[in-house]
Design a protein around this motif. Structure first.
Motif, PDB file in Angstrom:
ATOM      1  N   LEU A   1      19.501  15.264 -18.712  1.00 48.92           N
ATOM      2  CA  LEU A   1      18.291  15.038 -17.921  1.00 48.92           C
ATOM      3  C   LEU A   1      18.655  14.632 -16.502  1.00 48.92           C
ATOM      4  CD1 LEU A   1      15.971  13.183 -20.465  1.00 48.92           C
ATOM      5  CD2 LEU A   1      15.653  15.468 -19.516  1.00 48.92           C
TER       6      LEU A   1
ATOM      7  N   ALA B   1      13.545   8.541 -19.685  1.00 45.54           N
ATOM      8  CA  ALA B   1      14.115   9.515 -18.752  1.00 45.54           C
ATOM      9  C   ALA B   1      13.302  10.799 -18.756  1.00 45.54           C
ATOM     10  CB  ALA B   1      15.569   9.805 -19.126  1.00 45.54           C
TER      11      ALA B   1
ATOM     12  N   ILE C   1      12.683  20.239 -19.157  1.00 45.48           N
ATOM     13  CA  ILE C   1      13.087  19.052 -19.898  1.00 45.48           C
ATOM     14  C   ILE C   1      13.260  19.351 -21.383  1.00 45.48           C
ATOM     15  CG2 ILE C   1      12.229  16.798 -20.611  1.00 45.48           C
ATOM     16  CD1 ILE C   1      11.176  17.029 -17.461  1.00 45.48           C
TER      17      ILE C   1
ATOM     18  N   ALA D   1      11.477  12.247 -15.524  1.00 43.31           N
ATOM     19  CA  ALA D   1      11.785  13.573 -14.989  1.00 43.31           C
ATOM     20  C   ALA D   1      10.529  14.436 -14.929  1.00 43.31           C
ATOM     21  CB  ALA D   1      12.860  14.237 -15.837  1.00 43.31           C
ATOM     22  N   THR D   2       9.690  14.346 -15.977  1.00 42.35           N
ATOM     23  CA  THR D   2       8.461  15.135 -15.994  1.00 42.35           C
ATOM     24  C   THR D   2       7.562  14.769 -14.826  1.00 42.35           C
ATOM     25  OG1 THR D   2       8.568  15.036 -18.387  1.00 42.35           O
ATOM     26  CG2 THR D   2       6.531  15.840 -17.432  1.00 42.35           C
TER      27      THR D   2
ATOM     28  N   ASN E   1      20.129  17.619 -14.726  1.00 46.63           N
ATOM     29  CA  ASN E   1      19.044  18.567 -14.494  1.00 46.63           C
ATOM     30  C   ASN E   1      18.272  18.253 -13.214  1.00 46.63           C
ATOM     31  OD1 ASN E   1      17.332  20.751 -15.348  1.00 46.63           O
ATOM     32  ND2 ASN E   1      15.788  19.187 -15.738  1.00 46.63           N
ATOM     33  N   ILE E   2      18.202  16.971 -12.876  1.00 46.38           N
ATOM     34  CA  ILE E   2      17.544  16.614 -11.614  1.00 46.38           C
ATOM     35  C   ILE E   2      18.356  17.172 -10.455  1.00 46.38           C
ATOM     36  CG2 ILE E   2      17.013  14.698 -10.063  1.00 46.38           C
ATOM     37  CD1 ILE E   2      16.098  13.127 -12.394  1.00 46.38           C
TER      38      ILE E   2
ATOM     39  N   GLY F   1      19.968  11.263 -10.270  1.00 47.04           N
ATOM     40  CA  GLY F   1      20.855  11.880 -11.249  1.00 47.04           C
ATOM     41  C   GLY F   1      21.956  10.915 -11.655  1.00 47.04           C
TER      42      GLY F   1
ATOM     43  N   GLY G   1       9.036  16.631  -6.651  1.00 44.71           N
ATOM     44  CA  GLY G   1       9.463  17.815  -7.392  1.00 44.71           C
ATOM     45  C   GLY G   1       9.228  19.084  -6.587  1.00 44.71           C
TER      46      GLY G   1
ATOM     47  N   ALA H   1       8.993  15.933 -11.495  1.00 44.14           N
ATOM     48  CA  ALA H   1       8.893  17.382 -11.328  1.00 44.14           C
ATOM     49  C   ALA H   1       7.490  17.789 -10.893  1.00 44.14           C
ATOM     50  CB  ALA H   1       9.260  18.089 -12.635  1.00 44.14           C
TER      51      ALA H   1
END
Ligand SMILES: Nc1ncnc2c1ncn2[C@@H]1O[C@H](COP(=O)(O)OP(=O)(O)OP(=O)(O)O)[C@@H](O)[C@H]1O
Ligand SMILES: [Mg+2]
Lengths: 570, 271
Positions: free
Chosen positions: A272, A403, A490, A407-408, A275-276, A447, A416, A411
């Motif tokens: 995760l 997390a 995600i 992240a959601t 991924n950022i 990250g 995002g 984004a």
């Protein structure tokens, strides 16, 4: 000879060489110990079959600039390619059977020939092998003649069924755990699927995938048409059920599997975070392991009584805020010098950073702080949770959920969007008003925070921190799992971690071939589905010309939430 | 207020929104702009014309901070923009479109416009993380404004959730315009806004530009090859040739200027 035929024969030859390779490195022998269908087909003998199918499929495909030949020609090409695989393998079997080569290649023993001959002896065996190759090649090529949805359902279901057979020890144990012995007895028997189990799994999965491809859109449309409050209620219920299952998961799956789930969780956190950086902001960081290491070392330094300096011996939770602060600083420290670098250059420099980090932790120079090659021992447990896999699972789960939510939300926000724009075209993003320096640093820092958190749990979970745990493979693993899962998504990260970290952990007996299988899986994925298993919608648009694709199931939006909107436009 | 001299030598007093003094841009040995002096009066529509390779886009790139002039000074609204980053210049109030459309293709139409509004938003990353009420309100507001802008430039509602790269060509130009407008610019730079359009679309675009100028209180500088558009829309025209200022004046002056006819119109007329 037509181009396509020549191509088919080449494919067959390559397939044959691949078959020889997997046979000689011992994969076939190793998998011989496990049954696909109990006492009937071993997984070892399925491998050459899979190669023949794959080669048939490739031989039946047509490059874009060549017109598609008739159905029967396609099948003939498949047959030729599959046949070549059979012939090559028969030759190998004959060679291994007649000449002892074990002094060069340990696995080149008659037992291998026996497997390849399906235990039928050289005469009948080679006929079966070649005829089988032809038939499977035809089957592979035939996938092109079926409607796409059906072909896909069959192929995926085949792979899933093989995995289901391999998973026998674990799934069996879980079923026994929850007192479903009847089901276990129906599906599994002595290390493989039963015949009825095989058929059931294959048919159910294939039907499920086909049904989803056919009806999924309608189902999504129906959900989308529901009034918003009902839709929200439905979503809440779904998440609630998922959460409840996650809460009792360690009890259901037992000690051994909980251990694996914990490892997967640590990699989900890591994924995760990466991924950022890579998926959202588009900064290819190959040295992500540095953050993982900083997290583990900061935790160890602040908590362990064996820490060479300082040792404030904070409790794990007391150290965590400092870990996150350290992370943000290291994120800035790594981010600042590479701000001007793009693409490949960035990748190479960060790759260097990752290795430098490990060398520093390991060096004699840093030994007074980091313990050098000996590392730091006795990292305490995250009390009140213990190191027990069924206990440490909970804090890991908690942070994975945090997390994922973080992240959601990022984004779907202004941040995002800025990352998205920057990833697509940095200079236009800047000319549109985005402070790319700021957003790059933000991506690196966030990250890094996730990566360090993951490292902290890694340290406390195993209780010791060694420099060599932080090698480049961790970076590659983390990157591979988001690529396989679907970059920028995600849910994709989670699927990727399950497949790339969970499966190998379960299949420890095949650990020797882990990287080989890993490589093959990645190559096949890049050919068949470059956007990953569960890509974000925008990633898919980048990689495909969306308007001429017909398989728009399984796709979710940026945040991983099913929106039910049709993907194809105009 | 700035004093400038036009070619005829008569002093003029204008309220300059943007002023460039002796702007020079060299790429190695190639001089793309040499000592260009340039004034854009507030509220006007000005055209920048010249043959291919004359240095028009290069000039735009300097006005937007994508290139830093080798020498010279550019002031916008009384402040120098030299040394500022592109996003700071957007914040100061200059918006632009690109000659070869450069949208964020794998983002939705609506998201493209919302990115354009980025500089006028204030939510922080931690605000977004916590989904603070103020952040949600700003997000809603941005979305509403973006929808309004799409409507203003004539993009139908049903396109909102489409991928930008799937839009028809003409609509992509409109979308770029909407994205530029989303930052609430005072000065709008349009690099060949009608390139590749048919006469009908071109006429629509011309009307749209005039209408936007009137309704949004804009100042517009456009690069254009289509002489009908240039003559129909511009209050003043500047001609560049081989990186140098060739002429500056009202449309009828430019049309009558022999040097311009020679360098530019004349060449076209003989084609
Ligand atoms: N970044 C750059 N590096 C080097 N040379 C450049 C660069 N940008 C532009 N040039 C050169 O500068 C000259 C002017 O180019 P510019 O794009 O500004 O012309 P233009 O007037 O916009 O032409 P057109 O009408 O074809 O768009 C050209 O010779 C071009 O090759
Ligand atoms: Mg140009």
């Amino acid at each position: 000879m037509s181009t396509l035929l020549r191509r088919a024969l080449m494919m067959g030859l390559f397939g044959g060489i691949a078959g020889v390779h997997v046979s000689l490195v011992g994969i076939v022998n190793t998998f011989q110990t496990r049954d696909l269908i109990a006492d009937i087909v071993t997984i070892g003998s399925v491998l050459p079959m899979l190669i023949a199918i794959m080669v048939g499929w490739l031989a039946g495909s047509t490059p874009k600039h060549i017109p598609r030949p008739s159905g029967s020609t396609t099948l003939v090409h498949g047959a030729m390619a599959g046949g070549v695989v059979g012939v090559v393998l028969a030759a190998l079997a004959l060679l291994v059977d007649s000449v002892s080569l074990t002094w060069i290649l340990v696995n080149a023993r008659p037992q291998l020939a026996n497997i390849l001959y399906f235990e039928q002896g050289p005469g009948l065996g080679s006929v079966i092998l070649i005829a089988g190759g032809v038939l499977l090649g035809v089957a592979g090529a035939g996938l092109h003649l079926l409607p796409r949805t059906i072909a896909r359902a069959l192929a995926i279901s085949g792979v899933v069924t093989i995995i289901a057979a391999l998973m026998e020890p674990f799934v069996g144990a879980v079923l026994r755990n929850v007192e479903l012995r009847a089901i276990e007895g129906f599906l599994y028997q002595s290390g493989g699927l039963t015949v009825q189990g095989f058929i059931l799994v294959f048919v159910l999965i294939a039907a499920g995938i086909y049904g989803w491809a056919k009806r999924g859109d309608r189902a999504k449309a129906r959900v989308a048409a529901m009034p918003p409050d009902r839709r929200r209620a439905g979503k809440l219920i779904a998440y609630g059920v998922l959460f409840a299952i996650l809460l009792i998961l360690p009890q259901i799956v037992g000690q051994r599997l909980s251990e694996v789930v914990g490892t997967v969780g640590i990699y989900i956190l890591l994924g995760l975070g990466l991924n950022i950086v890579v998926g959202f902001a588009g900064l290819l960081d190959l040295g992500y392991v540095a953050f993982f290491a900083v997290g583990a070392y900061t935790t160890a330094l602040l908590t362990s009584p064996a820490s060479p300096v300082l040792n404030p011996e904070l409790p794990f939770w007391g150290a965590l805020p400092f870990v996150i602060m350290a992370a943000a600083l290291v994120g800035l420290a790594v981010g600042a010098p590479v701000l001007r670098l793009r693409g490949d250059y960035l990748a190479i420099v960060t790759l260097g950073f990752g290795e430098i980090a490990r060398e520093i932790f390991k060096s004699a120079w840093a030994q007074p702080v980091t313990g050098g090659a000996q590392g730091i021992l006795s990292v305490p447990e995250p009390l009140p949770f213990t190191r027990d896999p069924q206990s440490i699972y909970y804090p890991i789960l908690f942070f994975c959920i945090i997390a994922a939510i973080a992240a959601t939300r990022l984004a779907a926000s202004r941040v995002g969007r800025a990352w998205n724009a920057m990833r697509e075209d940095e200079s236009v993003a800047e000319a549109t008003g985005i402070n790319t320096v700021k957003y790059k640093l933000l991506a690196f820092s966030l990250g890094a925070a996730f990566g360090c958190l993951s490292g902290a749990f890694f340290g406390t979970k195993i209780g010791v921190v060694f420099p060599d745990s932080f090698n480049i493979l961790v970076s590659i693993n983390a990157l591979a799992l988001i690529v396989l899962g679907g970059m920028g998504n995600i849910a994709g990260v989670m699927v990727g971690a399950l497949v790339l970290v969970g499966l190998p952990e379960l299949l420890r007996e095949f650990a020797e071939y882990r990287l080989l299988i890993y490589g093959v899986v990645l190559v096949v994925m890049m050919i068949l589905r470059p956007e990953g298993l569960l890509p974000s919608r925008s990633r898919r648009v980048e990689l495909h010309d969306v308007s001429d694709e017909d398989d728009d199931d399984m796709y979710t939006d940026e945040a991983g939430i099913d929106t039910g909107r049709p993907v194809v436009s105009t | 207020m700035t004093e400038t001299m036009d070619r005829a030598g008569s002093a003029q007093v204008v309220d300059a929104l943007l002023q460039a003094d002796k702007v020079t841009m060299k790429f190695g040995g190639l001089v793309a702009n040499r000592d260009v002096d340039f004034v854009i009066p507030r509220g006007s529509i000005v055209s920048l014309i010249g043959p291919n390779g004359a240095g028009k886009t290069t000039f735009f790139n300097q006005l937007t901070g994508m290139l830093e002039p080798t020498s010279g000074e550019i002031t916008f609204n009384g402040k120098s923009i030299i040394g500022r980053t592109p996003y700071e210049i957007v914040e100061m109030g200059i918006g632009r479109t690109f000659q070869n459309i450069r949208l964020f293709g794998a983002m939705t139409v609506l998201a493209n416009v919302m990115v354009g509004r980025h500089v006028r938003m204030h939510s922080s990353w931690w605000g977004s993380l916590l989904r603070l009420p103020a952040v949600r309100a700003e997000e809603e507001d941005t979305k509403r404004r973006a929808q309004e802008l799409l409507e203003r430039v004539g993009l139908p509602r049903r396109y909102e959730e489409d991928w930008a790269k799937n839009l028809p060509y003409g609509d992509q130009r409109r979308l770029e315009l909407a994205r530029a407008l989303a930052s609430e610019p005072k000065l709008l730079l349009l690099d060949e806004p009608t390139a590749g359009m048919n006469p009908g679309e071109t006429a629509q675009m011309t009307d749209l530009i005039k209408q936007l100028r009137d309704e949004l209180d804009l100042t517009v500088l456009l690069i254009e090859h289509d002489m009908k558009v240039v003559m129909g829309i511009s209050e003043r025209i500047t001609v560049l040739d081989h990186g140098e200022l060739l002429a500056e004046g009202k449309p009828e002056e430019i049309r009558a200027n022999p040097a311009v006819i020679e360098a530019y119109l004349g060449k076209q007329a003989t084609e």
